[in-house]
Write a protein that holds these residues in place. Sequence first.
Motif, short mmCIF file in Angstrom:
data_model
loop_
_atom_site.label_atom_id
_atom_site.label_comp_id
_atom_site.label_asym_id
_atom_site.label_seq_id
_atom_site.Cartn_x
_atom_site.Cartn_y
_atom_site.Cartn_z
N TYR A 1 69.93 49.85 -82.63
CA TYR A 1 69.97 50.67 -81.42
C TYR A 1 71.36 51.24 -81.18
O TYR A 1 71.53 52.45 -80.96
CB TYR A 1 69.52 49.82 -80.22
N ILE A 2 72.36 50.39 -81.26
CA ILE A 2 73.74 50.86 -81.06
C ILE A 2 74.14 51.85 -82.15
O ILE A 2 74.81 52.85 -81.88
CB ILE A 2 74.72 49.67 -81.04
N ALA A 3 73.69 51.60 -83.38
CA ALA A 3 74.03 52.49 -84.49
C ALA A 3 73.39 53.87 -84.35
O ALA A 3 73.83 54.82 -84.99
CB ALA A 3 73.60 51.85 -85.82
N SER A 4 72.36 53.97 -83.53
CA SER A 4 71.68 55.27 -83.33
C SER A 4 72.38 56.14 -82.29
O SER A 4 72.07 57.33 -82.17
CB SER A 4 70.23 55.04 -82.90
N PHE A 5 73.35 55.57 -81.55
CA PHE A 5 74.04 56.35 -80.51
C PHE A 5 74.72 57.59 -81.09
O PHE A 5 74.76 58.63 -80.44
CB PHE A 5 75.09 55.47 -79.82
N GLY A 6 75.28 57.45 -82.29
CA GLY A 6 75.98 58.58 -82.89
C GLY A 6 75.06 59.76 -83.12
O GLY A 6 75.40 60.91 -82.79
N PRO B 1 77.13 60.03 -88.90
CA PRO B 1 76.34 59.31 -87.91
C PRO B 1 74.90 59.10 -88.34
O PRO B 1 74.25 58.15 -87.92
CB PRO B 1 76.43 60.21 -86.67
N PHE B 2 74.40 59.98 -89.23
CA PHE B 2 73.00 59.89 -89.65
C PHE B 2 72.78 58.76 -90.66
O PHE B 2 71.63 58.39 -90.92
CB PHE B 2 72.56 61.23 -90.26
N ALA B 3 73.84 58.23 -91.22
CA ALA B 3 73.72 57.11 -92.16
C ALA B 3 73.95 55.77 -91.47
O ALA B 3 73.70 54.71 -92.07
CB ALA B 3 74.72 57.28 -93.31
N LEU B 4 74.41 55.79 -90.23
CA LEU B 4 74.80 54.56 -89.56
C LEU B 4 73.65 53.58 -89.28
O LEU B 4 73.84 52.36 -89.43
CB LEU B 4 75.54 54.88 -88.26
N PRO B 5 72.45 54.05 -88.87
CA PRO B 5 71.39 53.07 -88.60
C PRO B 5 71.05 52.19 -89.80
O PRO B 5 71.04 50.96 -89.70
CB PRO B 5 70.21 53.95 -88.18
N ILE B 6 70.77 52.83 -90.94
CA ILE B 6 70.39 52.02 -92.09
C ILE B 6 71.58 51.23 -92.63
O ILE B 6 71.44 50.10 -93.10
CB ILE B 6 69.77 52.91 -93.20
N THR C 1 65.35 54.16 -92.09
CA THR C 1 65.82 55.17 -93.03
C THR C 1 65.43 56.58 -92.61
O THR C 1 66.24 57.51 -92.69
CB THR C 1 65.25 54.89 -94.43
N LEU C 2 64.19 56.77 -92.15
CA LEU C 2 63.69 58.13 -91.92
C LEU C 2 63.08 58.35 -90.55
O LEU C 2 63.47 59.28 -89.85
CB LEU C 2 62.65 58.46 -93.00
N LEU C 3 62.13 57.51 -90.15
CA LEU C 3 61.37 57.78 -88.94
C LEU C 3 62.24 57.77 -87.68
O LEU C 3 62.09 58.65 -86.82
CB LEU C 3 60.24 56.76 -88.79
N LEU C 4 63.14 56.80 -87.55
CA LEU C 4 64.00 56.74 -86.37
C LEU C 4 64.92 57.95 -86.29
O LEU C 4 64.98 58.60 -85.24
CB LEU C 4 64.80 55.44 -86.36
N GLU D 1 80.26 50.15 -88.59
CA GLU D 1 79.20 51.13 -88.32
C GLU D 1 78.92 51.24 -86.82
O GLU D 1 78.70 52.34 -86.30
CB GLU D 1 77.92 50.75 -89.07
N LEU D 2 78.93 50.13 -86.13
CA LEU D 2 78.66 50.14 -84.69
C LEU D 2 79.81 50.77 -83.93
O LEU D 2 79.61 51.54 -82.98
CB LEU D 2 78.37 48.73 -84.19
N TRP D 3 81.04 50.44 -84.33
CA TRP D 3 82.21 51.02 -83.65
C TRP D 3 82.25 52.53 -83.85
O TRP D 3 82.57 53.28 -82.92
CB TRP D 3 83.49 50.37 -84.17
N ILE D 4 81.93 52.97 -85.05
CA ILE D 4 81.93 54.41 -85.33
C ILE D 4 80.84 55.10 -84.53
O ILE D 4 81.03 56.21 -84.00
CB ILE D 4 81.76 54.66 -86.84
N SER D 5 79.69 54.48 -84.43
CA SER D 5 78.60 55.05 -83.64
C SER D 5 78.98 55.20 -82.17
O SER D 5 78.72 56.23 -81.54
CB SER D 5 77.35 54.17 -83.76
N LEU D 6 79.63 54.18 -81.62
CA LEU D 6 80.09 54.24 -80.22
C LEU D 6 81.16 55.32 -80.05
O LEU D 6 81.19 56.01 -79.02
CB LEU D 6 80.63 52.88 -79.79
#
Length: 263
Positions: free
Chosen positions: A170-175, A217-222, A74-77, A238-243
């Motif tokens: 990890y993939i969701a953080s790409f965005g 993109p900032f909401a994609l990890p959680i 949610t926050l730290l990553l 979420e993963l496709w959007i991040s990519l």
Amino acid sequence: MKTFFLSLRSEYFKSRNTLSFWGAIILPTALCFLVFLGFYLKTEDIVSRFKGVPANGNLIWSQYIGAIMGPMGTLLLPVYLIFMTYSVNSIEHKAETWKSLFSLPIPKTTVYFSKALYTLLLVLISMVLFVSLSLGLGLLLGKLSPQLNMMDADVSKISKDLLQVYVKLYIASFGIIAVQFLFSLIWQDFMKPMGLGFVLLVASLIAFQWEYSYLSPFALPIRSIMEGKKELVFFTKELWISLAYAAGFFTLGYFIVTKRSVK
């Protein structure tokens, strides 16, 4: 290929003494250890919640992993990603070496994308440590506090599920990485890329319940964690959007920085 690895190695040597590098190690280590310590010291309180019924090992594992993944996803990553992407590019800004980099007898594509890949590798290191430490310290907790019955749970299934969640995370953080990477290329000072990143992060958390929050993109990890529990497919939207964000913003950043280098 050789020049690409040389460029990637150069990124390591330039950042190995920076907080962006050590943050990839310190963040998972500190968080996992604090959660482990909290569960260990509060073992009796946790067991007492079951009111005489033997503690369910799978439930304890779920609570333990959730205590790590909740604040991390949610926050730290996101905060680490915002800071790390700025730090990687701030090295070149402070030394004013962008022009020098692109004057080397190395393709511009190699220079730029080795730097972009290095940011992804730093996050990968962090994710690998999160998985390893979560499982390792969880097993140690099960040994030190047998009354939690964590060793009676299906650890192999827990390990498989945890690995899958962190791969998705990890993939969701790409965005976020790609967007912040672009911000740190456009602005040299600390406040603009960092400040804008924090504003977008807070806005995404506030609007998290909105049905279209997945477009941020900032909401994609959680969201990747939460939606992954509902859907059977691995690659959720979420993963496709991040990519898609990663492909678009990394490409845009390449054109921006190479045009600037020839001025």
